[in-house]
Motif scaffolding. Structure first.
Motif, PDB file in Angstrom:
ATOM      1  N   VAL A 168      -4.825  -5.887  12.792  1.00  0.00           N
ATOM      2  CA  VAL A 168      -4.247  -4.564  13.016  1.00  0.00           C
ATOM      3  C   VAL A 168      -2.961  -4.480  12.205  1.00  0.00           C
ATOM      4  O   VAL A 168      -2.030  -5.258  12.414  1.00  0.00           O
ATOM      5  CB  VAL A 168      -3.967  -4.324  14.514  1.00  0.00           C
ATOM      6  N   ILE A 169      -2.926  -3.540  11.259  1.00  0.00           N
ATOM      7  CA  ILE A 169      -1.789  -3.379  10.356  1.00  0.00           C
ATOM      8  C   ILE A 169      -1.037  -2.123  10.744  1.00  0.00           C
ATOM      9  O   ILE A 169      -1.592  -1.025  10.677  1.00  0.00           O
ATOM     10  CB  ILE A 169      -2.274  -3.283   8.896  1.00  0.00           C
TER      11      ILE A 169
ATOM     12  N   ILE B  62       2.459 -13.092   5.380  1.00  0.00           N
ATOM     13  CA  ILE B  62       1.273 -13.403   4.594  1.00  0.00           C
ATOM     14  C   ILE B  62       1.114 -12.381   3.484  1.00  0.00           C
ATOM     15  O   ILE B  62       1.595 -11.256   3.582  1.00  0.00           O
ATOM     16  CB  ILE B  62      -0.003 -13.432   5.467  1.00  0.00           C
ATOM     17  N   ASP B  63       0.424 -12.796   2.428  1.00  0.00           N
ATOM     18  CA  ASP B  63       0.090 -11.887   1.346  1.00  0.00           C
ATOM     19  C   ASP B  63      -1.163 -11.136   1.747  1.00  0.00           C
ATOM     20  O   ASP B  63      -2.177 -11.744   2.101  1.00  0.00           O
ATOM     21  CB  ASP B  63      -0.135 -12.682   0.063  1.00  0.00           C
TER      22      ASP B  63
ATOM     23  N   LEU C 142       2.560  -8.791   4.864  1.00  0.00           N
ATOM     24  CA  LEU C 142       2.461  -8.499   6.285  1.00  0.00           C
ATOM     25  C   LEU C 142       3.157  -9.582   7.087  1.00  0.00           C
ATOM     26  O   LEU C 142       3.111 -10.756   6.722  1.00  0.00           O
ATOM     27  CB  LEU C 142       0.993  -8.426   6.718  1.00  0.00           C
ATOM     28  N   LYS C 143       3.807  -9.182   8.181  1.00  0.00           N
ATOM     29  CA  LYS C 143       4.446 -10.126   9.095  1.00  0.00           C
ATOM     30  C   LYS C 143       3.650 -10.137  10.396  1.00  0.00           C
ATOM     31  O   LYS C 143       3.367  -9.087  10.967  1.00  0.00           O
ATOM     32  CB  LYS C 143       5.884  -9.704   9.373  1.00  0.00           C
ATOM     33  N   ILE C 144       3.282 -11.331  10.865  1.00  0.00           N
ATOM     34  CA  ILE C 144       2.516 -11.467  12.093  1.00  0.00           C
ATOM     35  C   ILE C 144       3.445 -11.247  13.284  1.00  0.00           C
ATOM     36  O   ILE C 144       4.476 -11.910  13.407  1.00  0.00           O
ATOM     37  CB  ILE C 144       1.853 -12.852  12.174  1.00  0.00           C
ATOM     38  N   THR C 145       3.077 -10.307  14.173  1.00  0.00           N
ATOM     39  CA  THR C 145       3.922  -9.991  15.327  1.00  0.00           C
ATOM     40  C   THR C 145       3.296 -10.382  16.655  1.00  0.00           C
ATOM     41  O   THR C 145       3.972 -10.349  17.673  1.00  0.00           O
ATOM     42  CB  THR C 145       4.236  -8.484  15.371  1.00  0.00           C
ATOM     43  N   GLY C 146       2.017 -10.738  16.649  1.00  0.00           N
ATOM     44  CA  GLY C 146       1.364 -11.122  17.902  1.00  0.00           C
ATOM     45  C   GLY C 146      -0.133 -11.074  17.779  1.00  0.00           C
ATOM     46  O   GLY C 146      -0.681 -11.070  16.686  1.00  0.00           O
ATOM     47  N   GLY C 147      -0.789 -11.018  18.934  1.00  0.00           N
ATOM     48  CA  GLY C 147      -2.242 -10.964  18.951  1.00  0.00           C
ATOM     49  C   GLY C 147      -2.765 -11.280  20.329  1.00  0.00           C
ATOM     50  O   GLY C 147      -2.003 -11.400  21.296  1.00  0.00           O
ATOM     51  N   SER C 148      -4.074 -11.426  20.427  1.00  0.00           N
ATOM     52  CA  SER C 148      -4.691 -11.796  21.692  1.00  0.00           C
ATOM     53  C   SER C 148      -5.928 -12.638  21.429  1.00  0.00           C
ATOM     54  O   SER C 148      -6.516 -12.571  20.351  1.00  0.00           O
ATOM     55  CB  SER C 148      -5.044 -10.556  22.510  1.00  0.00           C
TER      56      SER C 148
ATOM     57  N   THR D 269       0.020  -7.099  13.011  1.00  0.00           N
ATOM     58  CA  THR D 269       0.943  -7.290  11.895  1.00  0.00           C
ATOM     59  C   THR D 269       1.696  -5.996  11.614  1.00  0.00           C
ATOM     60  O   THR D 269       1.253  -4.918  11.999  1.00  0.00           O
ATOM     61  CB  THR D 269       0.203  -7.706  10.614  1.00  0.00           C
ATOM     62  N   ILE D 270       2.824  -6.134  10.904  1.00  0.00           N
ATOM     63  CA  ILE D 270       3.553  -4.974  10.395  1.00  0.00           C
ATOM     64  C   ILE D 270       3.753  -5.156   8.898  1.00  0.00           C
ATOM     65  O   ILE D 270       3.776  -6.282   8.390  1.00  0.00           O
ATOM     66  CB  ILE D 270       4.915  -4.769  11.098  1.00  0.00           C
ATOM     67  N   VAL D 271       3.895  -4.059   8.195  1.00  0.00           N
ATOM     68  CA  VAL D 271       4.096  -4.086   6.749  1.00  0.00           C
ATOM     69  C   VAL D 271       5.565  -4.365   6.470  1.00  0.00           C
ATOM     70  O   VAL D 271       6.447  -3.656   6.960  1.00  0.00           O
ATOM     71  CB  VAL D 271       3.669  -2.746   6.113  1.00  0.00           C
ATOM     72  N   THR D 272       5.849  -5.411   5.676  1.00  0.00           N
ATOM     73  CA  THR D 272       7.225  -5.715   5.293  1.00  0.00           C
ATOM     74  C   THR D 272       7.499  -5.347   3.841  1.00  0.00           C
ATOM     75  O   THR D 272       8.637  -5.095   3.478  1.00  0.00           O
ATOM     76  CB  THR D 272       7.545  -7.205   5.492  1.00  0.00           C
ATOM     77  N   GLU D 273       6.455  -5.328   3.015  1.00  0.00           N
ATOM     78  CA  GLU D 273       6.611  -4.968   1.609  1.00  0.00           C
ATOM     79  C   GLU D 273       5.420  -4.125   1.186  1.00  0.00           C
ATOM     80  O   GLU D 273       4.276  -4.525   1.372  1.00  0.00           O
ATOM     81  CB  GLU D 273       6.685  -6.243   0.758  1.00  0.00           C
ATOM     82  N   LYS D 274       5.697  -2.941   0.636  1.00  0.00           N
ATOM     83  CA  LYS D 274       4.630  -2.018   0.262  1.00  0.00           C
ATOM     84  C   LYS D 274       4.191  -2.237  -1.172  1.00  0.00           C
ATOM     85  O   LYS D 274       4.973  -2.654  -2.016  1.00  0.00           O
ATOM     86  CB  LYS D 274       5.094  -0.572   0.440  1.00  0.00           C
ATOM     87  N   GLY D 275       2.922  -1.908  -1.413  1.00  0.00           N
ATOM     88  CA  GLY D 275       2.359  -2.001  -2.749  1.00  0.00           C
ATOM     89  C   GLY D 275       2.430  -0.672  -3.476  1.00  0.00           C
ATOM     90  O   GLY D 275       3.033   0.289  -3.002  1.00  0.00           O
ATOM     91  N   ALA D 276       1.764  -0.604  -4.641  1.00  0.00           N
ATOM     92  CA  ALA D 276       1.788   0.599  -5.463  1.00  0.00           C
ATOM     93  C   ALA D 276       0.970   1.732  -4.835  1.00  0.00           C
ATOM     94  O   ALA D 276       1.370   2.887  -4.864  1.00  0.00           O
ATOM     95  CB  ALA D 276       1.263   0.282  -6.851  1.00  0.00           C
ATOM     96  N   LYS D 277      -0.190   1.382  -4.261  1.00  0.00           N
ATOM     97  CA  LYS D 277      -1.049   2.394  -3.642  1.00  0.00           C
ATOM     98  C   LYS D 277      -0.860   2.375  -2.134  1.00  0.00           C
ATOM     99  O   LYS D 277      -0.395   1.402  -1.566  1.00  0.00           O
ATOM    100  CB  LYS D 277      -2.517   2.110  -3.962  1.00  0.00           C
TER     101      LYS D 277
END
Length: 128
Positions: free
Chosen positions: A6-7, A35-36, A47-53, A107-115
């Motif tokens: 989940v992003i 992670i890349d 992406l930065k991992i923030t949790g899960g189940s 996960t959350i987005v820490t760095e955005k790409g071009a698209k």
């Protein structure tokens, strides 16, 4: 077995399925690791991992080391919302390391790409 990744980006969230048989790069990572996102088809994103189940729905918690599942006495926080002051309860939680028992990774987005993510995921869904 597959992970549901989940992003979250701003107010939107996207769900991507990652097959563990092909890609075992996520196993062994911990909450807080970056992670890349090119391994799920999002070139240029981080992406930065923030949790899960896990497979039974127990949440991952940063305080618990390893991939184990424990019963912990909680007074507040993740997995328990007390109804009155001083209330505590023993709840089952999962450790902070991703293993094969984990089903969902948040996960959350820490760095955005071009698209945008919509463009990248829409293109991969159209190919399938």
């Amino acid at each position: 077995m597959a992970f549901k990744l989940v992003i979250s980006e701003d107010s939107k969230s996207h769900q991507v399925e990652v097959d563990t048989a092909k890609d075992k790069k996520l196993i062994g990572l911990k909450i807080g690791d970056e992670i890349d996102a090119s391994l799920v088809g999002l070139d240029g994103y981080k992406l930065k991992i923030t949790g899960g189940s896990d497979k039974n729905g127990f949440p991952m918690k940063t305080d618990v080391e390893g991939p184990r599942r424990i019963k912990s006495l909680l007074s507040s926080g993740l997995g328990f919302k007390p109804k009155r002051d001083g209330q505590r309860r023993r709840k089952t939680i999962r450790g902070n390391t991703i293993s094969v028992d984990i089903v969902q990774i948040n996960t959350i987005v820490t760095e955005k790409g071009a698209k945008s993510i919509d463009e990248l995921l829409g293109a991969s869904e159209a190919e399938e």
